[in-house]
Motif scaffolding. Structure first.
Motif, PDB file in Angstrom:
ATOM      1  N   ALA A  13       2.204  -7.426   3.214  1.00 35.15           N
ATOM      2  CA  ALA A  13       2.647  -8.035   1.962  1.00 35.15           C
ATOM      3  C   ALA A  13       3.645  -9.158   2.193  1.00 35.15           C
ATOM      4  O   ALA A  13       4.163  -9.357   3.289  1.00 35.15           O
ATOM      5  CB  ALA A  13       3.256  -6.963   1.061  1.00 35.15           C
ATOM      6  N   GLU A  14       3.942  -9.882   1.114  1.00 34.32           N
ATOM      7  CA  GLU A  14       4.827 -11.049   1.187  1.00 34.32           C
ATOM      8  C   GLU A  14       6.177 -10.752   1.825  1.00 34.32           C
ATOM      9  O   GLU A  14       6.705 -11.542   2.609  1.00 34.32           O
ATOM     10  CB  GLU A  14       5.064 -11.622  -0.213  1.00 34.32           C
ATOM     11  N   LYS A  15       6.771  -9.629   1.465  1.00 32.99           N
ATOM     12  CA  LYS A  15       8.131  -9.355   1.942  1.00 32.99           C
ATOM     13  C   LYS A  15       8.201  -9.226   3.464  1.00 32.99           C
ATOM     14  O   LYS A  15       9.272  -9.345   4.041  1.00 32.99           O
ATOM     15  CB  LYS A  15       8.717  -8.113   1.280  1.00 32.99           C
ATOM     16  N   ASP A  16       7.042  -9.017   4.121  1.00 35.58           N
ATOM     17  CA  ASP A  16       7.016  -8.907   5.579  1.00 35.58           C
ATOM     18  C   ASP A  16       6.565 -10.189   6.264  1.00 35.58           C
ATOM     19  O   ASP A  16       6.369 -10.215   7.486  1.00 35.58           O
ATOM     20  CB  ASP A  16       6.128  -7.735   6.006  1.00 35.58           C
ATOM     21  N   ALA A  17       6.402 -11.266   5.502  1.00 44.45           N
ATOM     22  CA  ALA A  17       6.135 -12.575   6.098  1.00 44.45           C
ATOM     23  C   ALA A  17       7.421 -13.082   6.759  1.00 44.45           C
ATOM     24  O   ALA A  17       8.526 -12.788   6.289  1.00 44.45           O
ATOM     25  CB  ALA A  17       5.673 -13.559   5.034  1.00 44.45           C
ATOM     26  N   SER A  50       5.212 -10.351  -6.909  1.00 39.85           N
ATOM     27  CA  SER A  50       4.505  -9.963  -5.687  1.00 39.85           C
ATOM     28  C   SER A  50       5.418  -9.879  -4.464  1.00 39.85           C
ATOM     29  O   SER A  50       5.085  -9.206  -3.483  1.00 39.85           O
ATOM     30  CB  SER A  50       3.347 -10.932  -5.415  1.00 39.85           C
ATOM     31  N   VAL A  51       6.578 -10.520  -4.494  1.00 40.65           N
ATOM     32  CA  VAL A  51       7.495 -10.479  -3.355  1.00 40.65           C
ATOM     33  C   VAL A  51       8.091  -9.092  -3.160  1.00 40.65           C
ATOM     34  O   VAL A  51       8.614  -8.776  -2.096  1.00 40.65           O
ATOM     35  CB  VAL A  51       8.620 -11.531  -3.538  1.00 40.65           C
ATOM     36  N   LEU A  52       7.998  -8.239  -4.163  1.00 47.72           N
ATOM     37  CA  LEU A  52       8.614  -6.915  -4.115  1.00 47.72           C
ATOM     38  C   LEU A  52       7.714  -5.837  -3.516  1.00 47.72           C
ATOM     39  O   LEU A  52       8.189  -4.738  -3.190  1.00 47.72           O
ATOM     40  CB  LEU A  52       9.023  -6.479  -5.529  1.00 47.72           C
ATOM     41  N   ILE A  53       6.436  -6.132  -3.363  1.00 44.10           N
ATOM     42  CA  ILE A  53       5.459  -5.135  -2.929  1.00 44.10           C
ATOM     43  C   ILE A  53       5.634  -4.756  -1.455  1.00 44.10           C
ATOM     44  O   ILE A  53       5.842  -5.620  -0.602  1.00 44.10           O
ATOM     45  CB  ILE A  53       4.026  -5.659  -3.176  1.00 44.10           C
ATOM     46  N   ASN A  54       5.536  -3.465  -1.159  1.00 45.03           N
ATOM     47  CA  ASN A  54       5.584  -2.993   0.222  1.00 45.03           C
ATOM     48  C   ASN A  54       4.237  -3.196   0.906  1.00 45.03           C
ATOM     49  O   ASN A  54       3.183  -3.120   0.265  1.00 45.03           O
ATOM     50  CB  ASN A  54       5.926  -1.505   0.271  1.00 45.03           C
ATOM     51  N   SER A  55       4.275  -3.407   2.203  1.00 45.16           N
ATOM     52  CA  SER A  55       3.043  -3.518   2.987  1.00 45.16           C
ATOM     53  C   SER A  55       2.398  -2.142   3.150  1.00 45.16           C
ATOM     54  O   SER A  55       3.060  -1.102   3.049  1.00 45.16           O
ATOM     55  CB  SER A  55       3.348  -4.095   4.366  1.00 45.16           C
ATOM     56  N   GLU A  83      -0.247  -6.166 -14.709  1.00 41.47           N
ATOM     57  CA  GLU A  83       0.173  -4.831 -15.096  1.00 41.47           C
ATOM     58  C   GLU A  83       1.688  -4.786 -15.242  1.00 41.47           C
ATOM     59  O   GLU A  83       2.384  -5.759 -14.922  1.00 41.47           O
ATOM     60  CB  GLU A  83      -0.266  -3.819 -14.034  1.00 41.47           C
ATOM     61  N   ILE A  84       2.198  -3.681 -15.732  1.00 39.99           N
ATOM     62  CA  ILE A  84       3.628  -3.413 -15.722  1.00 39.99           C
ATOM     63  C   ILE A  84       3.838  -2.287 -14.716  1.00 39.99           C
ATOM     64  O   ILE A  84       3.468  -1.135 -14.975  1.00 39.99           O
ATOM     65  CB  ILE A  84       4.154  -2.969 -17.112  1.00 39.99           C
ATOM     66  N   ARG A  85       4.358  -2.604 -13.552  1.00 43.27           N
ATOM     67  CA  ARG A  85       4.493  -1.588 -12.514  1.00 43.27           C
ATOM     68  C   ARG A  85       5.506  -0.507 -12.890  1.00 43.27           C
ATOM     69  O   ARG A  85       6.539  -0.794 -13.496  1.00 43.27           O
ATOM     70  CB  ARG A  85       4.937  -2.238 -11.203  1.00 43.27           C
ATOM     71  N   LYS A  86       5.212   0.699 -12.458  1.00 41.76           N
ATOM     72  CA  LYS A  86       6.154   1.796 -12.653  1.00 41.76           C
ATOM     73  C   LYS A  86       7.269   1.729 -11.608  1.00 41.76           C
ATOM     74  O   LYS A  86       8.419   2.068 -11.899  1.00 41.76           O
ATOM     75  CB  LYS A  86       5.417   3.135 -12.563  1.00 41.76           C
ATOM     76  N   LYS A  87       6.905   1.289 -10.416  1.00 38.68           N
ATOM     77  CA  LYS A  87       7.867   1.041  -9.335  1.00 38.68           C
ATOM     78  C   LYS A  87       7.566  -0.334  -8.762  1.00 38.68           C
ATOM     79  O   LYS A  87       6.395  -0.654  -8.494  1.00 38.68           O
ATOM     80  CB  LYS A  87       7.774   2.116  -8.253  1.00 38.68           C
ATOM     81  N   CYS A  88       8.599  -1.127  -8.544  1.00 37.95           N
ATOM     82  CA  CYS A  88       8.367  -2.527  -8.189  1.00 37.95           C
ATOM     83  C   CYS A  88       7.758  -2.725  -6.814  1.00 37.95           C
ATOM     84  O   CYS A  88       7.127  -3.753  -6.565  1.00 37.95           O
ATOM     85  CB  CYS A  88       9.691  -3.302  -8.293  1.00 37.95           C
ATOM     86  N   ALA A  89       7.911  -1.759  -5.928  1.00 41.87           N
ATOM     87  CA  ALA A  89       7.404  -1.914  -4.577  1.00 41.87           C
ATOM     88  C   ALA A  89       5.954  -1.462  -4.419  1.00 41.87           C
ATOM     89  O   ALA A  89       5.375  -1.597  -3.339  1.00 41.87           O
ATOM     90  CB  ALA A  89       8.280  -1.153  -3.591  1.00 41.87           C
ATOM     91  N   PHE A  90       5.352  -0.930  -5.493  1.00 38.66           N
ATOM     92  CA  PHE A  90       3.995  -0.396  -5.408  1.00 38.66           C
ATOM     93  C   PHE A  90       3.147  -0.821  -6.595  1.00 38.66           C
ATOM     94  O   PHE A  90       3.634  -0.866  -7.726  1.00 38.66           O
ATOM     95  CB  PHE A  90       4.041   1.144  -5.366  1.00 38.66           C
ATOM     96  N   PHE A  91       1.892  -1.134  -6.334  1.00 43.61           N
ATOM     97  CA  PHE A  91       0.959  -1.342  -7.416  1.00 43.61           C
ATOM     98  C   PHE A  91       0.723  -0.008  -8.125  1.00 43.61           C
ATOM     99  O   PHE A  91       0.806   1.050  -7.497  1.00 43.61           O
ATOM    100  CB  PHE A  91      -0.375  -1.895  -6.909  1.00 43.61           C
ATOM    101  N   ASN A  92       0.424  -0.045  -9.388  1.00 46.51           N
ATOM    102  CA  ASN A  92       0.143   1.207 -10.123  1.00 46.51           C
ATOM    103  C   ASN A  92      -1.128   1.880  -9.616  1.00 46.51           C
ATOM    104  O   ASN A  92      -2.042   1.235  -9.119  1.00 46.51           O
ATOM    105  CB  ASN A  92      -0.012   0.911 -11.630  1.00 46.51           C
TER     106      ASN A  92
END
Length: 348
Positions: A99-103, A88-93, A339-348
Motif C-alpha cells: 500500500a501507499e504508506k509503505d512506498a 488511501s494513504v492510511l491503508i495497511n499493506s 465507502e465509509i471505512r470502519k477502520k482507516c487502515a483497512f478496507f471494509n
C-alpha cells in the motif's frame, strides 16, 4: 497519545494559472459517476460534533507533542496527491498488495495513531458516518491552525480555524505503493517537474507557491538533502543553488549522509510556528530542499515568494486557506462512490 518521529513536510504544488480559487480537481467535486458535492458543514445533521471531536483529539496530540502539527498536515498532502483525497494513504499493506504508506516517499509519514484515535471516537459517536478522507482534511486544518499564532491568539476567527473545510468525501478502495512513487513530488524536483506533476492535479502556480509554504513547520533528516551537499554532479560537489554558508553549516550537521536521527528544521528556530518565515529563507537560497529553491525558477512563483516574504502574514494565511480547499477537492469520491471505512487502515 504523543506522536513519535520527526519528518519532513513535502512540497506540494501547481498549474499554469494565477487564479487561486479556480480549482475543482478531477471531474469537479464528485470526480466520477456518484452524486453529491463537497460542502462546509456536511455532517451538520448526521454527526454534529464531528469537527469538534477531531479538533479535541488533534489539540491533545499537539499539546503532548508540539511536532505533531507537521505530520498531520503532511498526511493530507500525501493522500491528495495519489488518487485524490480519498484516504488511501492510511491503508495497511497485505501479502497481496503493498500500500501507499509503505512506498519509499511515505516511509517518514507519522501521526497515523492520531487519525486512528479520531476514527475510533467518531465510530463510537456516529457509526459509519465520517470518512477517513474527511478526518485527514479536518485534522490537517486543525493542526496548522493550532500552529498559527494569529489564529491561536484570537486575531483570525472566533472558531479558531484558519479556513473552513469542505466535507463529504468518501474513502477509496485502492492503495498502491507504485502509484505513490509515481505521483508524489520529490525534494530534489526542479520547477519543470513540479509543474508537470501538479498540473495533472489542476492546481495553479499560485497553489504551488502557497502550499509550499507548509514548509514553515516540520523537520527533515540528512538523507533528504544529502545529494545537495555532496557529489551533486560529476563536476560540482554541492548544489550551487544552495547558499554556500548555509550548505557548509548543513554539511557539518550531516557529516554522515545516511544519518536518519539528526533533526533538520525546515525553518531553523521556528519549526513549530506556521508563518511566512519560510519565504524569507527561500529568497536567501536557504530553503532546505532543492524543490524549495525551484520556486525562484519561475516568474510567477518567484514573485509570490517575495510577495509573501514582504506582506503581512494575514495575506499569506488567507491564500493558504484557499489553496488548501483547492487541493482538498482533487479526485474526491462523493455520493455513492467508495465507502465509509470502519477502520482507516483497512478496507471494509
Amino acid at each position: 497519545m504523543a506522536v513519535r518521529g520527526l519528518l519532513r513536510l513535502l512540497p506540494p504544488v501547481l498549474l499554469l494559472a494565477l487564479v487561486a480559487s479556480s480549482v475543482h480537481g478531477f471531474g469537479g467535486y464528485g470526480g466520477g459517476n456518484g452524486s453529491g458535492k463537497l460542502r462546509v458543514g456536511f455532517y451538520k445533521y448526521s454527526c454534529p460534533e464531528a469537527e469538534a471531536i477531531v479538533r479535541k483529539i488533534v489539540a491533545k496530540a499537539v499539546h503532548e507533542d508540539p511536532t505533531a502539527n507537521a505530520p498531520l498536515l503532511r498526511l493530507h498532502f500525501h493522500d491528495c496527491f495519489v488518487r485524490g483525497c480519498e484516504g488511501s494513504v492510511l491503508i495497511n499493506s497485505t501479502k497481496g498488495n503493498t500500500a501507499e504508506k509503505d512506498a519509499k516517499p511515505n516511509h517518514t509519514l507519522d501521526a497515523f495513531d492520531v487519525i486512528d484515535d479520531i476514527k475510533e471516537e467518531l465510530e463510537r459517536r456516529c457509526p459509519g458516518t465520517v470518512s477517513c478522507a474527511d478526518i485527514l482534511a479536518i485534522a490537517a486544518r486543525d493542526a496548522v491552525s493550532l500552529a498559527t499564532k494569529v489564529v491561536t491568539k484570537g486575531g483570525w476567527s472566533k472558531d479558531g480555524n484558519l479556513y473552513q473545510v469542505e466535507t463529504g468525501r468518501r474513502d477509496g478502495n485502492v492503495s498502491s505503493a507504485k502509484e505513490a512513487v509515481k505521483n508524489l513530488p520529490d525534494s530534489f524536483d526542479g520547477i519543470r517537474k513540479l509543474i508537470k506533476r501538479f498540473a495533472s492535479k489542476n492546481l495553479s502556480l499560485k497553489d504551488l507557491a502557497v502550499l509550499s509554504g507548509a514548509h514553515a513547520i516540520g523537520k527533515s533528516h540528512c538523507p533528504s538533502i544529502a545529494k545537495r551537499l555532496r557529489n551533486f554532479t560529476a563536476h560540482m560537489e554541492s548544489d550551487p543553488t544552495l547558499d554556500r554558508p548555509y550548505a557548509d553549516r548543513l554539511r557539518r550537521r550531516c557529516w554522515r549522509p545516511k544519518d536518519n536521527t539528526t533533526e533538520l528544521e525546515m525553518v531553523p528556530g521556528s519549526s513549530e510556528t506556521f508563518d511566512t518565515a519560510y519565504y524569507g529563507l527561500v529568497a536567501k537560497r536557504r530553503g532546505l530542499f532543492h524543490s524549495d529553491e525551484a520556486l525562484l525558477r519561475n516568474d510567477v512563483t518567484r514573485a509570490l515568494v517575495y510577495r509573501y516574504r514582504d506582506s503581512p502574514v494575514e495575506a499569506f494565511l488567507k491564500d493558504f486557506g484557499v489553496s488548501m480547499v483547492n487541493m482538498g477537492r482533487v479526485g474526491v469520491l462523493t455520493g455513492s462512490q467508495g465507502e465509509i471505512r470502519k477502520k482507516c487502515a483497512f478496507f471494509n
